[in-house]
Design an enzyme around this catalytic site. Structure first.
Site, mmCIF file in Angstrom:
data_model
loop_
_atom_site.group_PDB
_atom_site.id
_atom_site.type_symbol
_atom_site.label_atom_id
_atom_site.label_comp_id
_atom_site.label_asym_id
_atom_site.label_seq_id
_atom_site.Cartn_x
_atom_site.Cartn_y
_atom_site.Cartn_z
ATOM 1 N N CYS A 29 0.849 -1.312 -0.129
ATOM 2 C CA CYS A 29 0.042 -0.096 -0.094
ATOM 3 C C CYS A 29 0.786 1.349 -0.156
ATOM 4 O O CYS A 29 2.067 1.057 -0.228
ATOM 5 C CB CYS A 29 -0.930 -0.003 1.171
ATOM 6 S SG CYS A 29 -0.202 0.113 2.758
ATOM 7 N N ALA A 30 0.232 2.398 0.408
ATOM 8 C CA ALA A 30 1.142 3.592 0.300
ATOM 9 C C ALA A 30 2.161 3.534 1.482
ATOM 10 O O ALA A 30 3.542 3.974 1.323
ATOM 11 C CB ALA A 30 0.397 4.672 0.218
#
Length: 224
Positions: A168-169
């Site tokens: 994810c980020a």
């Protein structure tokens, strides 16, 4: 990721003739809420509707300490960006990018597979409108919700024997640190939890998230 939940809503009065007194007339699930209709014992012809939270949580809503315990038991470990790139190229690992589709299309590692664990709120039911208003109150105009089709889509793309690095980020942390003694939850770790809960055995997660991938100037692609 920040998450906001409404625990109750104002009563809604509707005109319905009834001879019942003080009992449920209906129970309807709406998202993470349950809608219950009550008959008012002293006011003939009025039905009172209220919305209250369900006692049963979805796996995504489970407490972080419960998720973290299973991740440790299933030996889900973190890898840094350079190791993730090496595993992808040399050992047939798949990078599972669980960010929203729009973020994925903007930039992502080559050959990554995108299945968003959270999605933009889609419906326009009264409950969904209330959630949009809740996000807007905090200045968030693209509110998200749990993607109920996450595992179904993953299983259509990746076998249970696939070697997966979830990204994810931000990445999150399973291992404790001085500043984060319980680690830190993230979208990728929520997704990893769902994967091992559903029988996936070779699950890793990208430490530092895709931010670290970009920082290391590893290959990326963009979809227009």
């Amino acid at each position: 990721m920040a998450s906001f939940r409404f625990h109750s809503s104002p009563l809604i009065i509707s005109s319905k003739t009834t001879h019942a007194a003080c009992r449920f007339s209906a129970v309807t699930s709406i998202g993470s809420l349950t809608r219950r209709s009550y008959m008012h014992p002293g006011r003939r012809g009025q039905k009172i509707l209220c919305v209250a939270t369900k006692s049963v949580k979805s796996p995504v809503e489970e407490e972080w300490k419960v998720k973290r315990k299973l991740l440790v038991e299933k030996r889900v470990r973190g890898v840094d960006a350079k190791e993730a790139f090496r595993l992808q190229k040399e050992n047939n690992f798949v990078i599972l990018d669980v960010r929203p589709e729009a973020e994925f299309k903007e930039i992502h590692p080559p050959d990554a597979v995108n299945v968003q664990v959270y999605r933009l709120i889609k419906e326009w039911t009264p409950w969904d409108i209330a959630r949009r208003a809740g996000f807007a109150f905090f200045g968030i105009f693209a509110g998200t919700e749990e993607n109920p089709e996450f595992m179904q889509i993953v299983e259509s793309k990746l076998s249970k024997d696939a070697k997966i690095i979830v990204a994810c980020a931000s990445g999150g942390k399973i291992k404790p640190t001085q500043n984060l003694p319980e680690g830190q939850q993230s979208r990728s770790l929520i997704a990893a939890y769902l994967l091992v809960l559903n029988g996936y055995k070779n699950v890793f997660h990208l430490e530092g998230g895709l931010y670290s991938w970009y920082k290391e100037e590893l290959p990326t692609v963009t979809e227009k």
